[in-house]
Design a protein around this motif. Structure first.
Motif, short mmCIF file in Angstrom:
data_model
loop_
_atom_site.label_atom_id
_atom_site.label_comp_id
_atom_site.label_asym_id
_atom_site.label_seq_id
_atom_site.Cartn_x
_atom_site.Cartn_y
_atom_site.Cartn_z
N VAL A 124 0.88 -1.20 0.01
CA VAL A 124 0.12 0.15 -0.07
C VAL A 124 0.81 1.09 0.03
N LYS A 125 1.95 1.35 0.68
CA LYS A 125 2.85 2.49 0.65
C LYS A 125 3.63 2.62 -0.70
N ASN A 126 3.82 1.69 -1.34
CA ASN A 126 4.38 1.78 -2.43
C ASN A 126 3.35 2.23 -3.41
N THR A 127 2.19 1.90 -3.37
CA THR A 127 1.13 2.72 -4.33
C THR A 127 1.24 4.16 -4.17
N TRP A 128 1.17 4.69 -2.76
CA TRP A 128 1.26 5.91 -2.38
C TRP A 128 2.45 6.61 -2.83
N PHE B 170 -6.01 -9.83 -12.19
CA PHE B 170 -4.86 -10.86 -13.00
C PHE B 170 -3.86 -10.15 -13.39
N ALA B 171 -4.17 -8.89 -14.25
CA ALA B 171 -2.98 -7.89 -14.69
C ALA B 171 -2.15 -7.37 -13.54
N GLY B 172 -2.75 -7.13 -12.25
CA GLY B 172 -1.80 -6.77 -11.20
C GLY B 172 -0.89 -7.78 -10.74
N ALA B 173 -1.25 -8.94 -10.41
CA ALA B 173 -0.72 -9.94 -10.01
C ALA B 173 0.36 -10.32 -10.80
N LEU B 174 -0.06 -10.82 -12.13
CA LEU B 174 0.90 -11.50 -13.10
C LEU B 174 1.98 -10.42 -13.47
N GLY B 175 1.56 -9.33 -13.92
CA GLY B 175 2.47 -8.18 -14.38
C GLY B 175 3.35 -7.84 -13.23
N SER B 176 2.87 -7.89 -12.05
CA SER B 176 3.96 -7.78 -10.93
C SER B 176 4.88 -8.86 -10.97
N VAL B 177 4.39 -10.14 -10.78
CA VAL B 177 5.24 -11.53 -10.59
C VAL B 177 6.26 -11.55 -11.81
N ILE B 178 5.75 -11.26 -13.05
CA ILE B 178 6.66 -11.21 -14.06
C ILE B 178 7.80 -10.36 -13.97
N MET B 179 7.51 -9.08 -13.60
CA MET B 179 8.72 -7.92 -13.48
C MET B 179 9.77 -8.38 -12.25
N THR C 137 4.57 0.12 -14.19
CA THR C 137 4.42 0.64 -12.76
C THR C 137 5.49 0.10 -11.72
N ILE C 138 5.25 -1.43 -11.72
CA ILE C 138 6.07 -2.20 -10.97
C ILE C 138 7.57 -1.80 -11.00
N ARG C 139 8.05 -1.88 -12.29
CA ARG C 139 9.42 -1.62 -12.72
C ARG C 139 10.04 -0.46 -11.96
N VAL C 140 9.15 0.60 -12.06
CA VAL C 140 9.56 1.93 -11.53
C VAL C 140 9.70 1.69 -10.13
N ALA D 66 -0.90 7.16 -13.38
CA ALA D 66 -0.88 6.93 -15.02
C ALA D 66 -1.53 5.55 -15.21
N SER D 67 -1.12 4.53 -14.35
CA SER D 67 -1.48 3.10 -14.49
C SER D 67 -2.75 2.84 -14.51
N VAL D 68 -3.61 3.57 -13.41
CA VAL D 68 -4.88 3.57 -13.10
C VAL D 68 -5.89 4.08 -14.38
#
Length: 342
Positions: free
Chosen positions: A14-18, A318-327, A230-233, A26-28
């Motif tokens: 949650v802290k990372n999101t903020w 799905f997109a959030g979990a998979l995108g995060s896991v891949i990166m 987003t996760i990469r940043v 931008a992602s949202v």
């Protein structure tokens, strides 16, 4: 894993999101746009299917039967000599028609044939149409005053219409196969149908389905790319922290969970915003259509609201979990141990 650890990791997500709120925003925004387009595609598909369903109900097949009028007025195949000799010995009426010349002898046998038709797989409903009803229907289809031309049929020559079955299909893609099955039944003469309309209905349904699948697939890929970026940043902003955690023995799962939580949170936020935005857009569009065209035959948003919300949340998770896991997996595999190697 202990509850305290889970709370810590979720809190970090949650802290990372903020902390990366500009990238999160931008992602949202992009995810909301993707979800709204997906929702519109689903709503359009539902409305097209509803309109096609109405067309399917209008695509009525008339099955005419081999009854007395068919024997009297229709063109029949000439039988063999043996059959002809048997018929010549059979008693005939004033019109030269014998009982064996036709298959359907009364309304009960006609209704029994209707029952056989109704038991076929792709038949939705069957309605018996007597010869009297058939003649009345023909009269009603004439222009005003022209129905008087048919009065001589009742008074002088009788009713030439054969009894029939009004058949409605379930699926237009099996239209021709169903007609072939009906034609095989004993007592069926000819079938009047709009096969061209059935082919067009089937083609439209296939086209809408294929287009919907491609739209959803393309937008899902876009969603995965956006979340991954987003996760990469976030990941590179915490590069030193990740290396320190790895150096002191943190597992890959411990490092990965906050980023997965961040990605899923972005997806859920996007889903909720997309649901509200789509409701507003669809309401404005339907009110305009109703006012302009005067039709109310439109899918109501309330009928599909929960389904769309479930679809959006599913896509977001799905997109959030998979995108995060891949990166994060890619990072941990190639660069995550830099600090530990020093």
């Amino acid at each position: 894993m202990k509850i305290g650890s889970v709370k810590y990791l979720v809190g970090e997500g949650v802290k990372n999101t903020w902390a990366n709120r500009l990238m999160t925003l931008a992602s949202v925004g992009v995810l909301v746009a993707c979800m709204v387009i997906i929702g519109l595609a689903l709503l359009i598909s539902e409305n097209v299917n509803k309109a096609i369903g109405n067309l399917e109900q209008q695509n009525v097949v008339m099955v005419y039967m081999k009854d007395y009028n068919w024997a009297l007025y229709g063109e029949k195949e000439t039988g063999s000599d043996d059959a002809s000799s048997e018929q010549s010995s059979e008693e005939k009426d004033a019109n030269g028609i014998a009982q064996s010349d036709y298959v359907i002898h009364n309304d009960e046998e006609a209704k029994a044939l209707c029952d056989k038709i109704s038991k076929l797989d792709n038949v939705a409903s069957v309605e018996f149409v007597s010869s009297e009803q058939g003649l009345e229907s023909v009269k009603q289809s004439m222009l005003e005053g022209q129905e008087d031309y048919f009065t001589f049929l009742d008074d002088e020559y009788g009713n030439p219409m054969s009894c029939a079955a009004k058949v409605k299909m379930k699926e237009m893609e099996y239209f021709d196969d169903t007609l072939a099955e009906i034609q095989k039944l004993d007592g069926v003469d000819v079938i009047q149908s709009q096969s061209d309309l059935a082919d067009k209905i089937s083609a439209i349904k296939r086209g809408v389905s294929v287009a919907g699948v491609w739209i959803i697939a393309i937008l899902l890929i876009i969603a995965l790319v956006i979340v991954s970026n987003t996760i990469r940043v976030t990941m590179y902003n915490r590069k030193l922290e990740i290396s320190i955690m790895k150096a002191v023995g943190a597992t890959d799962s411990f490092v990965r969970i906050p980023f997965v939580v961040e990605g899923m949170l972005i997806g859920v936020i996007s889903a909720l915003i997309a649901e509200g935005l789509l409701y507003f857009c669809y309401r404005v569009a339907t009110e305009t259509i109703i006012t302009t065209l005067g039709t109310t035959d439109i899918v109501k948003y309330g009928d599909v609201a929960l389904i769309l919300l479930a679809v959006f949340i599913g896509i977001g998770l799905f997109a959030g979990a998979l995108g995060s896991v891949i990166m994060i997996q890619k990072y941990l595999k190639h660069e995550g141990s830099e600090f530990a190697a020093i």
